[in-house]
Write a protein that holds these residues in place. Sequence first.
Motif, PDB file in Angstrom:
ATOM      1  N   THR A  78       2.153 -26.797  16.860  1.00 33.33           N
ATOM      2  CA  THR A  78       3.256 -26.090  16.214  1.00 33.33           C
ATOM      3  C   THR A  78       2.976 -25.819  14.740  1.00 33.33           C
ATOM      4  N   ALA A  80       2.653 -23.728  12.386  1.00 32.30           N
ATOM      5  CA  ALA A  80       2.874 -22.294  12.153  1.00 32.30           C
ATOM      6  C   ALA A  80       2.085 -21.794  10.947  1.00 32.30           C
ATOM      7  N   ALA A 172       4.463 -20.376  17.751  1.00 34.03           N
ATOM      8  CA  ALA A 172       3.993 -19.963  16.423  1.00 34.03           C
ATOM      9  C   ALA A 172       2.710 -19.152  16.573  1.00 34.03           C
ATOM     10  N   SER A 176       2.083 -15.342  15.290  1.00 39.48           N
ATOM     11  CA  SER A 176       0.967 -14.998  14.400  1.00 39.48           C
ATOM     12  C   SER A 176       0.112 -13.880  14.996  1.00 39.48           C
TER      13      SER A 176
END
Length: 349
Positions: A78, A80, A172, A176
């Motif tokens: 996670t 991010a 995430a 992205s």
Amino acid sequence: MDISGSLALVTGGAGFIGSRLAAALLARGCRVRVLDTEMAAGRIEIVRGDVRDPGTWARALPEVDFVFHMAAAVGADTDARRYLDVNAGGTVELYHALESVTSRVRKVVVASSLGVYGEGTYRCESDGLQHPELRPLAQLQRGEWEPSCPACGRGLTAVPTDEGATPAPVSAYGVSKLAAERLALLMGRRLDVPTAVLRYSVVYGPGQSLANPYSTVITAFATRLCRGEAPTLYEDGEQQRDWVFVDDVVRAILLAAGDERAAFEVFNVGSGTGRSVRELAEHLGRRLGRDLALEPSQRYRVGDYRHLVLDITKMRALGFEPAVSLAEGLDQFVRGLDSVGTGSVLGRI
Ligand SMILES: NC(=O)c1ccc[n+]([C@@H]2O[C@H](COP(=O)([O-])OP(=O)(O)OC[C@H]3O[C@@H](n4cnc5c(N)ncnc54)[C@H](O)[C@@H]3O)[C@@H](O)[C@H]2O)c1
Ligand SMILES: [Zn+2]
């Protein structure tokens, strides 16, 4: 557009897909340069560096005709910031660097992912195509695995997801990759550098390491089967996935590079066929000589989508056709494990 004789830059060329692509480019008569933080093998020039570093691009881009941007932070954690930094930030640095190189890059092919979609597409008999949100936790707790129609609440039939589906990433990483592809298209347009974005489904094949911390279901299942343990089937094991063999992905990348119609567009790259997680486990068990009882665990993971299969009609219009069946591809995957020695690979996990 003929790519033979050109200089190809493969970012992430030390990785699973990038190294396979680099080999295919060499076979097509290209010169190949790899940009990676890791070392790559073969008859290639290496630019060791980070895609977030403008200086790395300044060393990597001179004289390049084609850029294959495969480098990425991948995985399921996670973090991010890391995903955005490497995947979106690295892509921005590529286009900034393209502004200042004097030689003309003829095409950039950017690796994106099915992770941009979130849950797949479904059809409701009365409300037509639906792209539901992830199933609510309360539903999973009841052990009801199929999503229901957001409009009428009734049952749905899963259908392939095409490029027109509204992206709704649920990780995430997916966010992205969506940012990266949007930025590539935006900046590519502004600089007039033809850019093709390819959204791969789940890619597998030889060279995929079991020791990779970001194991996909195939590597996770193979690991367990090699240890004589039955794979864990979440939910009822009937989730549809789209496993595409790495060489089919490489073929799609080369097609997109050489085709002028593949510019400022997004294309799905998949196998064209959905297969269930249970089918995969059965195939893999057979190939690894393990005849283990496969019991669905009825457990679930929050954040999992139910079915996701990519519609590859658009890529097919460029002449793409997946050539490697799941059975054949898994044979090659398993042979790839043998060549590195399953024991030694497992020893490192
Ligand atoms: N494998 C899949 O199932 C799959 C599915 C969809 C999309 N993709 C995309 O395909 C591409 C290749 O994936 P892969 O499976 O070969 O992954 P991989 O991890 O094997 O390869 C990625 C490569 O990028 C390099 N890299 C990472 N961060 C970097 C940085 N900051 N600077 C320079 N190099 C860096 C790594 O060293 C590695 O060699 C990625 O863009 C990924 O998002 C992969
Ligand atoms: Zn409905």
